[in-house]
Design a protein around this motif. Sequence first.
Motif, PDB file in Angstrom:
ATOM      1  N   THR A  21      36.628  39.665  42.817  1.00 56.28           N
ATOM      2  CA  THR A  21      37.710  39.284  41.931  1.00 56.28           C
ATOM      3  C   THR A  21      38.942  39.080  42.790  1.00 56.28           C
ATOM      4  O   THR A  21      39.373  39.989  43.494  1.00 56.28           O
ATOM      5  N   ALA A  22      39.507  37.906  42.759  1.00 52.81           N
ATOM      6  CA  ALA A  22      40.655  37.602  43.596  1.00 52.81           C
ATOM      7  C   ALA A  22      41.837  38.493  43.254  1.00 52.81           C
ATOM      8  O   ALA A  22      42.068  38.813  42.091  1.00 52.81           O
ATOM      9  N   PRO A  23      42.601  38.912  44.281  1.00 56.38           N
ATOM     10  CA  PRO A  23      43.778  39.733  44.026  1.00 56.38           C
ATOM     11  C   PRO A  23      44.746  39.016  43.098  1.00 56.38           C
ATOM     12  O   PRO A  23      44.899  37.793  43.151  1.00 56.38           O
ATOM     13  N   ALA A 151      52.939  48.005  59.643  1.00 54.58           N
ATOM     14  CA  ALA A 151      52.587  46.594  59.452  1.00 54.58           C
ATOM     15  C   ALA A 151      53.146  46.133  58.113  1.00 54.58           C
ATOM     16  O   ALA A 151      53.163  46.884  57.146  1.00 54.58           O
ATOM     17  N   GLU A 152      53.637  44.911  58.083  1.00 53.86           N
ATOM     18  CA  GLU A 152      54.207  44.378  56.850  1.00 53.86           C
ATOM     19  C   GLU A 152      53.137  43.876  55.890  1.00 53.86           C
ATOM     20  O   GLU A 152      53.334  43.834  54.698  1.00 53.86           O
ATOM     21  N   VAL A 153      51.991  43.475  56.443  1.00 58.07           N
ATOM     22  CA  VAL A 153      50.908  42.924  55.634  1.00 58.07           C
ATOM     23  C   VAL A 153      49.826  43.991  55.483  1.00 58.07           C
ATOM     24  O   VAL A 153      49.428  44.610  56.465  1.00 58.07           O
ATOM     25  N   PRO A 154      49.332  44.217  54.255  1.00 60.75           N
ATOM     26  CA  PRO A 154      48.280  45.227  54.061  1.00 60.75           C
ATOM     27  C   PRO A 154      47.004  44.871  54.821  1.00 60.75           C
ATOM     28  O   PRO A 154      46.648  43.708  54.950  1.00 60.75           O
ATOM     29  N   ALA A 155      46.321  45.897  55.311  1.00 61.61           N
ATOM     30  CA  ALA A 155      45.064  45.699  56.031  1.00 61.61           C
ATOM     31  C   ALA A 155      43.899  45.504  55.079  1.00 61.61           C
ATOM     32  O   ALA A 155      42.876  44.946  55.446  1.00 61.61           O
ATOM     33  N   VAL A 156      44.042  45.976  53.824  1.00 59.02           N
ATOM     34  CA  VAL A 156      42.992  45.842  52.820  1.00 59.02           C
ATOM     35  C   VAL A 156      43.627  45.431  51.497  1.00 59.02           C
ATOM     36  O   VAL A 156      44.665  45.964  51.099  1.00 59.02           O
ATOM     37  N   THR A 157      43.004  44.495  50.827  1.00 57.76           N
ATOM     38  CA  THR A 157      43.350  44.154  49.448  1.00 57.76           C
ATOM     39  C   THR A 157      42.096  44.409  48.625  1.00 57.76           C
ATOM     40  O   THR A 157      41.014  43.946  48.994  1.00 57.76           O
ATOM     41  N   ALA A 158      42.244  45.171  47.539  1.00 58.74           N
ATOM     42  CA  ALA A 158      41.052  45.651  46.838  1.00 58.74           C
ATOM     43  C   ALA A 158      41.150  45.515  45.326  1.00 58.74           C
ATOM     44  O   ALA A 158      42.226  45.351  44.764  1.00 58.74           O
ATOM     45  N   VAL A 159      39.994  45.639  44.726  1.00 53.81           N
ATOM     46  CA  VAL A 159      39.843  45.819  43.288  1.00 53.81           C
ATOM     47  C   VAL A 159      39.244  47.213  43.127  1.00 53.81           C
ATOM     48  O   VAL A 159      38.266  47.555  43.799  1.00 53.81           O
ATOM     49  N   VAL A 160      39.861  48.023  42.281  1.00 52.05           N
ATOM     50  CA  VAL A 160      39.413  49.399  42.079  1.00 52.05           C
ATOM     51  C   VAL A 160      39.114  49.595  40.600  1.00 52.05           C
ATOM     52  O   VAL A 160      39.930  49.248  39.747  1.00 52.05           O
ATOM     53  N   ARG A 161      37.944  50.155  40.332  1.00 50.03           N
ATOM     54  CA  ARG A 161      37.599  50.496  38.956  1.00 50.03           C
ATOM     55  C   ARG A 161      37.398  52.000  38.864  1.00 50.03           C
ATOM     56  O   ARG A 161      36.673  52.592  39.658  1.00 50.03           O
ATOM     57  N   ILE A 162      38.083  52.593  37.897  1.00 48.46           N
ATOM     58  CA  ILE A 162      37.945  54.018  37.600  1.00 48.46           C
ATOM     59  C   ILE A 162      37.528  54.097  36.138  1.00 48.46           C
ATOM     60  O   ILE A 162      38.309  53.748  35.249  1.00 48.46           O
ATOM     61  N   ASP A 164      36.420  52.869  32.890  1.00 48.45           N
ATOM     62  CA  ASP A 164      36.387  51.529  32.294  1.00 48.45           C
ATOM     63  C   ASP A 164      37.667  50.732  32.536  1.00 48.45           C
ATOM     64  O   ASP A 164      37.876  49.695  31.935  1.00 48.45           O
ATOM     65  N   ARG A 165      38.539  51.191  33.433  1.00 46.54           N
ATOM     66  CA  ARG A 165      39.778  50.480  33.757  1.00 46.54           C
ATOM     67  C   ARG A 165      39.711  49.920  35.166  1.00 46.54           C
ATOM     68  O   ARG A 165      39.168  50.544  36.072  1.00 46.54           O
ATOM     69  N   THR A 166      40.315  48.738  35.341  1.00 46.18           N
ATOM     70  CA  THR A 166      40.283  48.040  36.619  1.00 46.18           C
ATOM     71  C   THR A 166      41.701  47.711  37.081  1.00 46.18           C
ATOM     72  O   THR A 166      42.526  47.294  36.281  1.00 46.18           O
ATOM     73  N   TRP A 167      41.933  47.898  38.387  1.00 48.34           N
ATOM     74  CA  TRP A 167      43.196  47.528  39.025  1.00 48.34           C
ATOM     75  C   TRP A 167      42.875  46.497  40.088  1.00 48.34           C
ATOM     76  O   TRP A 167      42.074  46.742  40.989  1.00 48.34           O
ATOM     77  N   SER A 168      43.525  45.322  39.994  1.00 47.88           N
ATOM     78  CA  SER A 168      43.301  44.228  40.941  1.00 47.88           C
ATOM     79  C   SER A 168      44.483  44.118  41.900  1.00 47.88           C
ATOM     80  O   SER A 168      45.586  44.537  41.586  1.00 47.88           O
ATOM     81  N   GLY A 169      44.241  43.507  43.033  1.00 41.79           N
ATOM     82  CA  GLY A 169      45.307  43.261  43.995  1.00 41.79           C
ATOM     83  C   GLY A 169      45.884  44.530  44.601  1.00 41.79           C
ATOM     84  O   GLY A 169      47.049  44.576  44.981  1.00 41.79           O
ATOM     85  N   VAL A 170      45.071  45.571  44.717  1.00 41.31           N
ATOM     86  CA  VAL A 170      45.519  46.849  45.287  1.00 41.31           C
ATOM     87  C   VAL A 170      45.698  46.676  46.793  1.00 41.31           C
ATOM     88  O   VAL A 170      44.783  46.230  47.483  1.00 41.31           O
ATOM     89  N   LYS A 171      46.873  47.011  47.292  1.00 44.83           N
ATOM     90  CA  LYS A 171      47.203  46.859  48.712  1.00 44.83           C
ATOM     91  C   LYS A 171      47.120  48.210  49.409  1.00 44.83           C
ATOM     92  O   LYS A 171      47.682  49.195  48.935  1.00 44.83           O
ATOM     93  N   LEU A 172      46.421  48.240  50.552  1.00 45.16           N
ATOM     94  CA  LEU A 172      46.304  49.464  51.350  1.00 45.16           C
ATOM     95  C   LEU A 172      46.701  49.162  52.787  1.00 45.16           C
ATOM     96  O   LEU A 172      46.304  48.141  53.350  1.00 45.16           O
ATOM     97  N   ASN A 173      47.479  50.062  53.366  1.00 41.12           N
ATOM     98  CA  ASN A 173      47.947  49.925  54.743  1.00 41.12           C
ATOM     99  C   ASN A 173      47.237  50.920  55.639  1.00 41.12           C
ATOM    100  O   ASN A 173      47.048  52.079  55.256  1.00 41.12           O
ATOM    101  N   TRP A 174      46.888  50.482  56.848  1.00 43.63           N
ATOM    102  CA  TRP A 174      46.180  51.337  57.796  1.00 43.63           C
ATOM    103  C   TRP A 174      47.121  52.345  58.420  1.00 43.63           C
ATOM    104  O   TRP A 174      48.246  52.024  58.789  1.00 43.63           O
ATOM    105  N   THR A 175      46.638  53.580  58.542  1.00 45.48           N
ATOM    106  CA  THR A 175      47.308  54.600  59.357  1.00 45.48           C
ATOM    107  C   THR A 175      46.214  55.250  60.185  1.00 45.48           C
ATOM    108  O   THR A 175      45.055  55.291  59.777  1.00 45.48           O
ATOM    109  N   GLY A 176      46.578  55.765  61.317  1.00 42.38           N
ATOM    110  CA  GLY A 176      45.591  56.406  62.188  1.00 42.38           C
ATOM    111  C   GLY A 176      45.018  57.672  61.601  1.00 42.38           C
ATOM    112  O   GLY A 176      43.932  58.086  61.945  1.00 42.38           O
ATOM    113  N   GLY A 177      45.729  58.300  60.710  1.00 45.99           N
ATOM    114  CA  GLY A 177      45.276  59.562  60.120  1.00 45.99           C
ATOM    115  C   GLY A 177      46.364  60.594  60.178  1.00 45.99           C
ATOM    116  O   GLY A 177      47.532  60.280  60.343  1.00 45.99           O
TER     117      GLY A 177
END
Length: 178
Positions: A21-23, A151-162, A164-177
Amino acid sequence: MRRLLVAGAALLALAGCDVFTAPGTPDSGVGREGARGGAFSHSQSEDLSGYYTVGETPVGPPEFRLTSLFVGQASAFEDWEAGRRTPGYAPVLLEFSGTGGGSERVVPDSYSVSDGRVRMTGTSADGQQIVFEGRMNAGALATARRNLGAAEVPAVTAVVRIGDRTWSGVKLNWTGGD
């Protein structure tokens, strides 16, 4: 035995065939079922390891908000797939926070990880089906690694379903931990 191996390979190939599903598309509340039967596969040639934290937009209900995606190193995938597992840990897992300040890690019922995609299904402690479908941005990940997480641009763009609800275009940024 050979038929079983061929059938297993065919099932894994079919599990990888999905429509992303496109963001930015409207949330439909309808998701696809994840791979079943303990299907765990990885084929990444790049190091994707680290924590990917959710941006400012909340993902999930207040009592169960996604905070991060963890991706382990290649050896963690090999151990998991060989059956060497540590309770509460997996080479791919999702972390959620609650209103009381507690957190919950959701380990996979299935996952498929490649250089361009992270897909995981899991089950929360209260029995909700969790589906994470993320597209990797290799350029943004490389920049974040060079800048140690900034980084200004997210490393991951996702669709998350929990549930019966769905969230599209979820942005995640990388960190080393930690």
